[in-house]
Design a protein around this motif. Structure first.
Motif, PDB file in Angstrom:
ATOM      1  N   ALA A   1      32.321  36.790  46.188  1.00 44.44           N
ATOM      2  CA  ALA A   1      31.363  36.111  47.061  1.00 44.44           C
ATOM      3  C   ALA A   1      32.054  35.308  48.156  1.00 44.44           C
ATOM      4  CB  ALA A   1      30.470  35.188  46.231  1.00 44.44           C
ATOM      5  N   LYS A   2      33.383  35.382  48.216  1.00 44.23           N
ATOM      6  CA  LYS A   2      34.188  34.692  49.226  1.00 44.23           C
ATOM      7  C   LYS A   2      33.979  33.179  49.170  1.00 44.23           C
ATOM      8  CE  LYS A   2      34.059  38.783  52.155  1.00 44.23           C
ATOM      9  NZ  LYS A   2      33.634  39.390  53.429  1.00 44.23           N
ATOM     10  N   SER A   3      33.841  32.676  47.933  1.00 45.83           N
ATOM     11  CA  SER A   3      33.685  31.231  47.732  1.00 45.83           C
ATOM     12  C   SER A   3      34.997  30.492  47.886  1.00 45.83           C
ATOM     13  CB  SER A   3      33.122  30.958  46.333  1.00 45.83           C
ATOM     14  OG  SER A   3      31.865  31.562  46.163  1.00 45.83           O
ATOM     15  N   TRP A   4      36.114  31.205  47.757  1.00 45.51           N
ATOM     16  CA  TRP A   4      37.430  30.585  47.935  1.00 45.51           C
ATOM     17  C   TRP A   4      38.393  31.644  48.470  1.00 45.51           C
ATOM     18  CZ3 TRP A   4      41.401  32.493  44.741  1.00 45.51           C
ATOM     19  CH2 TRP A   4      40.989  33.193  43.591  1.00 45.51           C
ATOM     20  N   ILE A   5      39.452  31.170  49.159  1.00 44.19           N
ATOM     21  CA  ILE A   5      40.384  32.109  49.783  1.00 44.19           C
ATOM     22  C   ILE A   5      41.817  31.975  49.276  1.00 44.19           C
ATOM     23  CG2 ILE A   5      39.074  32.549  51.877  1.00 44.19           C
ATOM     24  CD1 ILE A   5      40.623  30.389  53.280  1.00 44.19           C
ATOM     25  N   PHE A   6      42.186  30.792  48.790  1.00 44.24           N
ATOM     26  CA  PHE A   6      43.486  30.588  48.159  1.00 44.24           C
ATOM     27  C   PHE A   6      43.251  29.926  46.804  1.00 44.24           C
ATOM     28  CE2 PHE A   6      44.563  29.791  52.783  1.00 44.24           C
ATOM     29  CZ  PHE A   6      45.149  31.019  53.003  1.00 44.24           C
ATOM     30  N   GLY A   7      44.240  30.026  45.923  1.00 40.99           N
ATOM     31  CA  GLY A   7      44.092  29.360  44.641  1.00 40.99           C
ATOM     32  C   GLY A   7      45.287  29.574  43.744  1.00 40.99           C
ATOM     33  N   GLY A   8      45.202  28.998  42.547  1.00 40.32           N
ATOM     34  CA  GLY A   8      46.233  29.155  41.536  1.00 40.32           C
ATOM     35  C   GLY A   8      45.628  29.786  40.291  1.00 40.32           C
ATOM     36  N   LEU A   9      46.119  30.968  39.914  1.00 41.40           N
ATOM     37  CA  LEU A   9      45.592  31.687  38.759  1.00 41.40           C
ATOM     38  C   LEU A   9      46.730  32.093  37.836  1.00 41.40           C
ATOM     39  CD1 LEU A   9      43.073  34.225  40.375  1.00 41.40           C
ATOM     40  CD2 LEU A   9      42.566  31.961  39.440  1.00 41.40           C
ATOM     41  N   GLY A  10      46.375  32.406  36.604  1.00 45.89           N
ATOM     42  CA  GLY A  10      47.348  32.981  35.700  1.00 45.89           C
ATOM     43  C   GLY A  10      47.735  34.375  36.160  1.00 45.89           C
ATOM     44  N   ALA A  11      48.855  34.861  35.647  1.00 45.91           N
ATOM     45  CA  ALA A  11      49.346  36.185  36.043  1.00 45.91           C
ATOM     46  C   ALA A  11      48.359  37.284  35.706  1.00 45.91           C
ATOM     47  CB  ALA A  11      50.691  36.441  35.363  1.00 45.91           C
ATOM     48  N   VAL A  12      47.608  37.120  34.615  1.00 48.86           N
ATOM     49  CA  VAL A  12      46.666  38.153  34.189  1.00 48.86           C
ATOM     50  C   VAL A  12      45.477  38.266  35.133  1.00 48.86           C
ATOM     51  CG1 VAL A  12      45.160  38.957  32.340  1.00 48.86           C
ATOM     52  CG2 VAL A  12      47.392  37.958  31.790  1.00 48.86           C
ATOM     53  N   PRO A  13      44.721  37.187  35.393  1.00 49.99           N
ATOM     54  CA  PRO A  13      43.621  37.325  36.354  1.00 49.99           C
ATOM     55  C   PRO A  13      44.088  37.694  37.756  1.00 49.99           C
ATOM     56  CG  PRO A  13      43.887  35.032  35.686  1.00 49.99           C
ATOM     57  CD  PRO A  13      44.719  35.849  34.769  1.00 49.99           C
ATOM     58  N   ALA A  14      45.300  37.286  38.136  1.00 54.42           N
ATOM     59  CA  ALA A  14      45.826  37.685  39.446  1.00 54.42           C
ATOM     60  C   ALA A  14      46.028  39.194  39.512  1.00 54.42           C
ATOM     61  CB  ALA A  14      47.134  36.963  39.729  1.00 54.42           C
ATOM     62  N   MET A  15      46.536  39.772  38.436  1.00 52.24           N
ATOM     63  CA  MET A  15      46.695  41.227  38.369  1.00 52.24           C
ATOM     64  C   MET A  15      45.345  41.919  38.494  1.00 52.24           C
ATOM     65  SD  MET A  15      47.912  43.523  35.103  1.00 52.24           S
ATOM     66  CE  MET A  15      46.413  43.042  34.223  1.00 52.24           C
ATOM     67  N   LEU A  16      44.353  41.413  37.767  1.00 49.52           N
ATOM     68  CA  LEU A  16      43.023  42.017  37.818  1.00 49.52           C
ATOM     69  C   LEU A  16      42.360  41.789  39.176  1.00 49.52           C
ATOM     70  CD1 LEU A  16      41.767  41.085  34.245  1.00 49.52           C
ATOM     71  CD2 LEU A  16      42.600  43.289  35.050  1.00 49.52           C
ATOM     72  N   GLY A  17      42.653  40.638  39.798  1.00 48.72           N
ATOM     73  CA  GLY A  17      42.125  40.378  41.133  1.00 48.72           C
ATOM     74  C   GLY A  17      42.677  41.357  42.146  1.00 48.72           C
ATOM     75  N   ALA A  18      43.958  41.699  42.002  1.00 52.18           N
ATOM     76  CA  ALA A  18      44.565  42.696  42.886  1.00 52.18           C
ATOM     77  C   ALA A  18      43.943  44.062  42.653  1.00 52.18           C
ATOM     78  CB  ALA A  18      46.073  42.748  42.650  1.00 52.18           C
TER      79      ALA A  18
END
Length: 359
Positions: free
Chosen positions: A77-94
């Motif tokens: 929903a483009k509620s945020w553009i930068f952030g800090g995530l764990g390696a797992v959700p970052a992988m899934l986000g990619a």
């Protein structure tokens, strides 16, 4: 915390990606960011407290989420553009949303832990797998047990590493998906046989007498919190992206060089004001013994591709391969993110030492 989160989500609706685009030169660029209530959010919170963002021409909007999975649900929903995530959700986000990894928060390999009560039969066996002499448990003592864990997070990864080392699969246990705070409360009320937590919840568990039976560190793995970006936005606005990283790293430099007493004081304020948790100085000091923050010099080295895939790309690739091996992502998914090209050094390379040492 729940009330603050609700208010944050209401405010976020006012800042779609379009609202975050640079306007006239005299205006501040609104930059909505997503964080979990852990210590990796401290550098950006401190930058905001000090007004460094406005001096850099941006207005940081800092939103709290209970977990990386929670933050991921808000990302499309483009509620945020930068952030800090764990390696797992970052992988899934990619994989799902074209998310990029642009920096590092910290290494939380010691901070994610599978924990049990002091009378757990799981503690009777140590070193079942000779390759990992510091982990506890055996197939017999763990099979069929109910384990509380936050899915699609670094805790999920920690759990599967531990199970794998014992020759077990997720189907061998009863897995209950709970966010961190509810999981801790449930475990406190004797629900479940084990719980998987990250700091500072692990520190609270220690205080309650719970015992750690395995961490990614015990299993020879790194588990970074990564700084992520909306790829399209970062590509279009590299200066804003670089400023975001510089602000974060300036906060890292402050906490690494300021007097420990002042850092602890500010961390206590951070946890109370932003995360709604009142932690003692002793508990805060445990953070510094458990986590490793990376300064600008370290990050440039870890993101360097001069000799092949960067260290961060290797970490993320290893994680993806492991999740494919246990069936949490498909082989098709693995091919889509093979090599972790979503990890880029482009923006960290643009950050100068001067940008993180401003007084």
């Amino acid at each position: 915390m729940r009330l603050k989160k609700c208010l944050s989500l209401v405010l976020m609706s006012l800042f779609c990606l379009g609202a975050a685009l640079p306007a006239a030169a005299a205006d501040l660029v609104k930059v909505p960011t997503a964080w979990l209530p852990g210590q990796e959010a401290f550098p950006i919170w401190y930058a905001k407290q000090q007004g460094w963002d406005k001096a850099a021409g941006i207005d940081l909007q800092i939103y709290a989420f209970d977990s990386g999975a929670d933050a991921l649900r808000a990302f499309p929903a483009k509620s945020w553009i930068f952030g800090g995530l764990g390696a797992v959700p970052a992988m899934l986000g990619a994989l799902r949303y074209n998310m990029s990894v642009i920096g590092l928060g910290n290494d939380e390999a010691m901070a994610n832990a599978v924990m049990v009560r002091a009378d757990s039969p799981i503690l009777k066996t140590k070193g079942y797998n000779k390759e990992y002499p510091n982990i506890y448990g055996s197939p017999e003592s763990v099979r069929g047990k109910t384990i509380l864990c936050t899915r699609v997070t670094s805790a999920d990864y920690a759990l599967h590493l531990w199970l794998n080392a014992l020759g077990l699969k997720e189907s061998d246990i009863v897995l209950k998906n709970l966010e961190q705070a509810p999981a801790m409360t449930a475990f406190d009320y004797n629900i479940g046989d084990a719980v998987v937590l990250w700091a500072p919840f692990t520190f609270v568990g220690d205080k309650r007498g719970w015992k750690t039976v395995g961490t990614p560190k015990d299993l020879g793995k790194h588990l970074p919190i990564v700084l992520v970006a909306n790829t399209a936005y970062a590509t279009q606005y590299p200066d804003v992206t670089t400023n975001f990283l510089a602000l974060y790293l300036r906060g890292v430099k402050w906490l690494q060089t300021a007097p420990r007493e002042e850092v602890v004081k500010q961390f206590q304020k951070f946890y109370l004001d932003w995360a709604g948790q009142d932690y003692s100085a002793d508990l805060i000091n445990l953070n510094f013994d458990t986590y490793e923050f990376f300064n600008l010099e370290a990050q440039k080295k870890l993101f360097s591709t001069s000799a092949g895939p960067s260290q961060v790309q290797q970490w993320q690739s290893e994680l993806a391969e492991f999740f494919a091996s246990v069936g949490l992502i498909t082989e098709k998914n693995l091919k889509e993110i093979q090599g972790s090209s979503y990890v880029t050094s482009k923006y960290i390379d643009m950050v100068t030492p001067q940008a993180v040492t401003k007084q």
